[in-house]
Design a protein around this motif. Structure first.
Motif, PDB file in Angstrom:
ATOM      1  N   LYS A 657       0.834  -1.210   0.000  1.00 33.77           N
ATOM      2  CA  LYS A 657       0.000   0.000   0.000  1.00 33.77           C
ATOM      3  C   LYS A 657       0.867   1.257   0.000  1.00 33.77           C
ATOM      4  O   LYS A 657       0.358   2.353   0.211  1.00 33.77           O
ATOM      5  CB  LYS A 657      -0.923   0.003   1.235  1.00 33.77           C
ATOM      6  CG  LYS A 657      -1.791  -1.255   1.370  1.00 33.77           C
ATOM      7  CD  LYS A 657      -2.736  -1.417   0.210  1.00 33.77           C
ATOM      8  CE  LYS A 657      -3.647  -2.627   0.382  1.00 33.77           C
ATOM      9  NZ  LYS A 657      -2.947  -3.916   0.268  1.00 33.77           N
ATOM     10  N   ALA A 658       2.151   1.073  -0.176  1.00 32.05           N
ATOM     11  CA  ALA A 658       3.075   2.207  -0.223  1.00 32.05           C
ATOM     12  C   ALA A 658       4.320   1.743  -0.985  1.00 32.05           C
ATOM     13  O   ALA A 658       4.446   0.571  -1.327  1.00 32.05           O
ATOM     14  CB  ALA A 658       3.443   2.640   1.196  1.00 32.05           C
ATOM     15  N   LYS A 659       5.226   2.691  -1.203  1.00 33.23           N
ATOM     16  CA  LYS A 659       6.440   2.335  -1.948  1.00 33.23           C
ATOM     17  C   LYS A 659       7.135   1.153  -1.289  1.00 33.23           C
ATOM     18  O   LYS A 659       7.604   0.234  -1.958  1.00 33.23           O
ATOM     19  CB  LYS A 659       7.405   3.527  -1.968  1.00 33.23           C
ATOM     20  CG  LYS A 659       7.105   4.545  -3.055  1.00 33.23           C
ATOM     21  CD  LYS A 659       8.225   5.601  -3.052  1.00 33.23           C
ATOM     22  CE  LYS A 659       7.879   6.776  -3.946  1.00 33.23           C
ATOM     23  NZ  LYS A 659       8.786   7.912  -3.729  1.00 33.23           N
ATOM     24  N   ASP A 703      16.647   4.995   0.223  1.00 33.32           N
ATOM     25  CA  ASP A 703      15.891   6.163  -0.246  1.00 33.32           C
ATOM     26  C   ASP A 703      15.593   7.055   0.964  1.00 33.32           C
ATOM     27  O   ASP A 703      14.673   6.780   1.745  1.00 33.32           O
ATOM     28  CB  ASP A 703      14.586   5.702  -0.910  1.00 33.32           C
ATOM     29  CG  ASP A 703      13.744   6.878  -1.395  1.00 33.32           C
ATOM     30  OD1 ASP A 703      14.082   8.041  -1.067  1.00 33.32           O
ATOM     31  OD2 ASP A 703      12.736   6.638  -2.092  1.00 33.32           O
ATOM     32  N   ALA A 704      16.376   8.100   1.096  1.00 31.79           N
ATOM     33  CA  ALA A 704      16.307   8.938   2.303  1.00 31.79           C
ATOM     34  C   ALA A 704      14.998   9.706   2.408  1.00 31.79           C
ATOM     35  O   ALA A 704      14.693  10.292   3.453  1.00 31.79           O
ATOM     36  CB  ALA A 704      17.480   9.907   2.320  1.00 31.79           C
ATOM     37  N   SER A 705      14.186   9.713   1.351  1.00 38.55           N
ATOM     38  CA  SER A 705      12.924  10.458   1.443  1.00 38.55           C
ATOM     39  C   SER A 705      11.844   9.645   2.161  1.00 38.55           C
ATOM     40  O   SER A 705      10.785  10.181   2.508  1.00 38.55           O
ATOM     41  CB  SER A 705      12.438  10.826   0.040  1.00 38.55           C
ATOM     42  OG  SER A 705      11.999   9.671  -0.635  1.00 38.55           O
ATOM     43  N   LEU A 706      12.100   8.376   2.369  1.00 36.36           N
ATOM     44  CA  LEU A 706      11.049   7.541   2.962  1.00 36.36           C
ATOM     45  C   LEU A 706      10.920   7.784   4.473  1.00 36.36           C
ATOM     46  O   LEU A 706      11.904   8.012   5.167  1.00 36.36           O
ATOM     47  CB  LEU A 706      11.349   6.059   2.715  1.00 36.36           C
ATOM     48  CG  LEU A 706      11.342   5.606   1.259  1.00 36.36           C
ATOM     49  CD1 LEU A 706      11.735   4.134   1.158  1.00 36.36           C
ATOM     50  CD2 LEU A 706       9.974   5.817   0.620  1.00 36.36           C
ATOM     51  N   ILE A 707       9.670   7.720   4.907  1.00 40.21           N
ATOM     52  CA  ILE A 707       9.372   7.825   6.347  1.00 40.21           C
ATOM     53  C   ILE A 707       8.526   6.601   6.685  1.00 40.21           C
ATOM     54  O   ILE A 707       7.563   6.301   5.979  1.00 40.21           O
ATOM     55  CB  ILE A 707       8.578   9.102   6.652  1.00 40.21           C
ATOM     56  CG1 ILE A 707       9.411  10.327   6.289  1.00 40.21           C
ATOM     57  CG2 ILE A 707       8.158   9.152   8.112  1.00 40.21           C
ATOM     58  CD1 ILE A 707       8.631  11.631   6.328  1.00 40.21           C
ATOM     59  N   VAL A 734       5.346  -2.752   8.313  1.00 38.14           N
ATOM     60  CA  VAL A 734       6.393  -1.722   8.220  1.00 38.14           C
ATOM     61  C   VAL A 734       6.096  -1.016   6.912  1.00 38.14           C
ATOM     62  O   VAL A 734       6.286  -1.583   5.832  1.00 38.14           O
ATOM     63  CB  VAL A 734       7.793  -2.368   8.194  1.00 38.14           C
ATOM     64  CG1 VAL A 734       8.866  -1.304   8.055  1.00 38.14           C
ATOM     65  CG2 VAL A 734       8.014  -3.204   9.447  1.00 38.14           C
ATOM     66  N   ILE A 735       5.563   0.181   6.997  1.00 34.21           N
ATOM     67  CA  ILE A 735       5.027   0.800   5.781  1.00 34.21           C
ATOM     68  C   ILE A 735       5.496   2.244   5.650  1.00 34.21           C
ATOM     69  O   ILE A 735       5.453   3.024   6.611  1.00 34.21           O
ATOM     70  CB  ILE A 735       3.476   0.692   5.767  1.00 34.21           C
ATOM     71  CG1 ILE A 735       2.919   1.239   4.455  1.00 34.21           C
ATOM     72  CG2 ILE A 735       2.835   1.365   6.970  1.00 34.21           C
ATOM     73  CD1 ILE A 735       1.488   0.828   4.188  1.00 34.21           C
ATOM     74  N   ASN A 740       2.187   5.616  -1.766  1.00 33.67           N
ATOM     75  CA  ASN A 740       2.204   5.736  -3.221  1.00 33.67           C
ATOM     76  C   ASN A 740       2.297   4.337  -3.813  1.00 33.67           C
ATOM     77  O   ASN A 740       3.382   3.812  -4.039  1.00 33.67           O
ATOM     78  CB  ASN A 740       3.415   6.598  -3.620  1.00 33.67           C
ATOM     79  CG  ASN A 740       3.506   6.760  -5.129  1.00 33.67           C
ATOM     80  OD1 ASN A 740       2.646   6.281  -5.870  1.00 33.67           O
ATOM     81  ND2 ASN A 740       4.551   7.441  -5.594  1.00 33.67           N
ATOM     82  N   SER A 741       1.144   3.742  -4.019  1.00 35.04           N
ATOM     83  CA  SER A 741       1.132   2.386  -4.567  1.00 35.04           C
ATOM     84  C   SER A 741      -0.212   2.100  -5.209  1.00 35.04           C
ATOM     85  O   SER A 741      -1.259   2.482  -4.668  1.00 35.04           O
ATOM     86  CB  SER A 741       1.375   1.378  -3.437  1.00 35.04           C
ATOM     87  OG  SER A 741       1.080   0.078  -3.899  1.00 35.04           O
TER      88      SER A 741
END
Length: 834
Positions: A657-659, A703-707, A734-735, A740-741
């Motif tokens: 459900k996410a990258k 990917d440092a943009s991920l939270i 762990v999402i 974005n998926s």
DNA sequence: GTTCTAGAAC
DNA sequence: GTTCTAGAAC
């Protein structure tokens, strides 16, 4: 004890605390002279209460001034304490021209779960319009109250707390038995919620910023407070300080204390008649009948409690003739499903009599006793009449008025086994027979129950041998408790049969048959091995399901399934098995994750037996994670499995459900969801958490943009009954928070990760550490809530628009997530490294 | 859990 | 006419 002067209940409260000044507009109705008892009321104040800022009586009397300030009244109290009744009474009774608004979290969501933010906004709007506001939500701890206090101070309003500090048992009784509650909190769940909430109670203090705190301990206090606010003119303000705190004793909280004080009160059944003093036995305190509870809940009358308390001490024990028969084994059982589950009494009595008739004809050395606490129990009299008409041997089947947990000690009736009107989770609580039996039997019953079964389906029962240390065994001579679950006809409960009495009667009949068969099984096992507890435990601790009572001897080898009755085995068709042969690919949908060597026939038979009543089972799709957890080696070539250890498996979510979206799955068999987790699993949860953090870190390094957020879905204890879809086997999500998926397609997906349905791993561990179980929300409405951005909380009409918004929303995350490292980002990990 | 699809919403 | 939701089927 109240050490202060007696509070005059008959005088108007406004006069007590607010001596009028010449410029005050007197309320329309006539008030008594102003000065006579000011001191009396203020003398009630506990100078220590509320900390050092509690004011002196004289100061309180002098604080009255004409300010024209709005008032924010923060009601404090658990469900069932009468907050809504209070607020409505003020709104209805206000007669001085001061405009009031009620801000109620239960209704503010218009059918959906309301939020604190909505309440704050509504309160702010009302204050802007010049209204005084009653904040009708629980507000039990400081954190919950803080924002409203801040709001009040921002608009320079007086902020008062009215603490509805009623006895826990009253709140529980009311909330359990009320119907049509705005927040839909009633029934057995309510007792649990009240109990849990009271653990968090923090008594309001002046130091929080309240100008006035009023304790309402009973009906009179409430009435006084209501009258005072009703009479509060537009330019009045009330005296500052703490009022009405009469006892410095520890605040009673929790169902445990409830039972310590009134250990038999909750056994009361819904009899449809009011209790009289003669119905009670000595020593029974606070017997709140369902009927009276309803009345109490409906009218907010504290008279009920007083009336009930007054019953004690002058009651006569009812004289009952107990047929003497020392050679017979005796089962005492309550009426199943007629109280909380609202099964029609006429039909229920027919079923009881039919099932009992059948039983006594088959077993001549066993007897059955239907027990109810109330002599005026309608179910008891119906059964009595019908049994007499059928000419059933009254020494083999009879009714008995008494507490099922004290039949021997108080009623002189020796029973070998007692039946418990259990809940499906086989856990204590609920406030009825179930709570009373678990309480009377001591903790041993919980442990013993857990060894026998985890859950119970409607129409089935499970026998649990009582440990030798159990007070119920030592005092009452009861050796076994048989938990039984009947059908639910109560529309306020989630698994209601909606008046389907064809199905309901069948399930109820099954429930009694199962109960009686289990009882017979104990006796049979005891004829040869009376002193062999282990042996009897093995033979007795079985679950007899609706349709398998007839075949229980045939399947006695099936020990694993009967021990863990919770899960009907996967339902696999022969076609599925054929198609599945030789394949072990990862695919939830057609269930090809299930190993091809699954014992299909046994499973199909099992599913038929188990699915016969409710058809509520884990669908084949829901077994996928379980299969991975149990047999990860079968999928070792799949690139979806990231890590395997003895304790857990890490799997890429097949429909992310996410990258980045991975699942950390526990490999413990029987740990199907959060509802199964207890303190024993804390170290497992910690392992899952740290593995989850490790993977989040790995992804963030890529990917440092991920939270990331780590958490569990609120797979509630009711999900099984509600048929809320979920994957079997405890798993930590762990999402990444981009969502974005293409896998995120609908409202349910969104809300399951962004509403309180998603429980942060850290919170879950803390909850379990503190309370032994996770506070799981059972509200199915959560998943149907409007679509709101998880960052800025803006609302969006549909998924595509929401997705479009979240792709660019850069707002900061809600404060509760920013606390305690619930969000894992590059900064989190770089901080950790330094 | 997903897929499919009728029908509501736009 | 197209998009989207929500319920049934799996």
């Amino acid at each position: 004890m109240n050490n202060g002067p007696d509070l005059s209940r008959h005088e108007h409260p406004l006069r007590l605390s607010v001596p009028p000044s010449p410029c005050v507009v007197r309320p329309a109705r006539e008030l008594p002279p102003p000065s006579s008892c000011t001191h009396k009321f203020l003398g009630e104040m506990d100078a220590d209460a509320g900390g050092s800022s509690a004011i002196t009586p004289d100061a309180g009397a002098e604080t009255r001034e004409v300010t024209g300030k709005n008032v924010v009244v923060i009601l404090v109290g658990p469900p069932g304490s009468g907050k809504s009744t209070f607020a409505e009474a003020v709104l209805a009774g206000a007669n001085t021209g001061r405009p009031w608004a009620r801000v109620c979290q239960d209704t503010i969501g218009k059918g959906k779960a309301g939020t604190k933010i909505q309440c704050l906004k509504a309160a702010a709007d009302a204050l802007k319009e010049g209204k005084s506001v009653l904040i009708d939500r629980c507000n039990l701890d400081r954190e919950q109250r803080a924002d409203f206090l801040k709001l009040g101070s921002t608009v320079q309003a007086d902020v008062h707390a009215v603490f509805l500090d009623l006895p826990t048992k009253v709140c529980i009784s009311r909330s359990v038995s009320r119907t049509g509650h705005e927040g839909n909190l009633q029934g057995g769940m309510a007792a649990m919620v009240v109990n849990r909430m009271l653990k968090k109670l923090e008594t309001p203090l002046l130091t929080e910023g309240f100008s006035r705190i009023m304790f309402c301990k009973d009906d009179d206090d409430i009435k006084q407070a209501v009258d005072m606010y009703c009479a509060l003119g537009p330019s009045h303000s009330l005296a500052s300080g703490v009022f009405g705190q009469k006892s410095k004793g520890p605040v009673q909280s929790g169902i445990t204390k409830f039972f310590k004080k009134a250990d038999t009160s909750s056994v009361e059944k819904s009899s449809g008649t009011k209790l009289t003093s003669s119905e009670r036995k000595p020593g029974q305190k606070n017997p709140l009948s369902k009927q009276e509870n309803l009345e109490a809940g409906g009218t907010c009358s504290m008279e009920v409690e007083k009336k009930l308390n007054n019953m004690n001490g002058n009651e006569e024990r009812s004289k009952q003739i107990v047929p003497a028969d020392i050679n017979s084994s005796t089962l005492a059982f309550p009426s199943i499903s007629t109280a909380d589950f609202q099964f029609d009494l006429e039909r229920a009595s027919d079923i009881i009599v039919d099932a009992a008739t059948e039983f006594v004809q088959k077993h001549d050395n066993m007897r059955l006793v239907l027990v109810d606490l109330s002599q005026k129990s309608r179910i008891l009299s119906l059964v009595k009449d019908k049994a007499a008409k059928k000419s059933i041997d009254s020494s083999r089947f009879f009714t008995f008025v008494g507490d099922i947990t004290q039949l021997h000690s108080k009623g002189g009736l020796q029973c070998n086994a007692i039946a418990n009107a259990a809940n499906w989770r086989l856990k204590p609580g609920g406030g009825g027979v179930n709570a009373a039996i678990f309480n009377a039997a001591g903790e041993g019953l919980q442990h013993a129950t857990k060894e026998c079964a985890d859950t119970l389906r409607p129409g089935s029962s499970v026998t649990v041998p009582l440990p030798s240390t159990s007070p119920l065994r030592q005092r009452e001579g009861v050796t076994h408790v048989i938990h039984v679950l009947g059908p639910n006809m109560n529309p306020m409960r989630p698994d209601c049969l909606k008046n389907d009495y064809t199905q309901g009667c069948k399930i109820l009949h099954d429930a009694y048959n199962s109960l009686f068969e289990n009882f017979a099984s104990i006796f049979q096992s005891y004829t040869g091995k009376q002193n062999d507890e282990t042996s009897s435990k093995k033979s007795a601790s079985r679950v007899i399901s609706p349709t398998d009572s007839k075949m229980k001897r045939e399947d006695s080898h099936d020990s694993e399934r009967t021990k863990k009755c919770k899960l009907p085995p996967p339902i696999l068709t022969s076609r599925q098995h054929q198609e599945r042969k030789g394949t072990s690919t990862l695919n939830y949908h057609d269930n090809t994750m299930v190993p091809s060597d699954a014992p299909s026939q046994a499973r199909e038979e099992g599913s038929k037996r188990n699915g016969a009543v409710t058809n509520k089972s884990w669908g084949s799709w829901a077994q996928a994670l379980y299969e991975v957890a149990m047999h990860p080696e079968k999928y070792k070539n799949s690139n979806s499995i990231l890590e395997v250890s003895d304790e857990l498996v890490v799997l890429k979510d097949l429909y992310p459900k996410a990258k980045k979206h991975v699942l950390v799955i526990s490999r413990t068999d029987g740990l199907d969801s959060l509802a199964d987790v207890n303190k024993e699993h804390l170290s497992l949860l910690r392992s899952m958490h740290s593995v989850g953090v490790k993977w989040a870190q790995k992804f963030v390094e890529e990917d440092a943009s991920l939270i990331f957020r780590l958490g569990y879905h609120s797979q509630s204890c009711l999900s099984w009954l509600l048929q809320v879809p979920s994957m079997r086997q405890l798993h930590l999500h762990v999402i990444s928070q981009d969502f974005n998926s293409p896998g995120l397609k609908n409202k349910k997906h969104w809300n399951s990760f962004t509403s309180v349905f998603f429980l942060d791993s850290l919170d879950v561990m803390e909850e379990i550490d503190q309370h032994g179980s996770a506070a799981i929300s059972s509200d199915e409405k959560l998943l149907a809530m409007e679509l709101r951005c998880h960052r800025c909380r803006s609302a969006h009409p549909n998924i595509p628009k929401l997705k479009s918004h979240i792709s660019s929303c850069k707002s900061s995350f809600p404060a509760h997530l920013l606390k305690k490292d619930k969000l894992l980002s590059a900064s989190t990990f770089s901080m950790d490294c330094t």
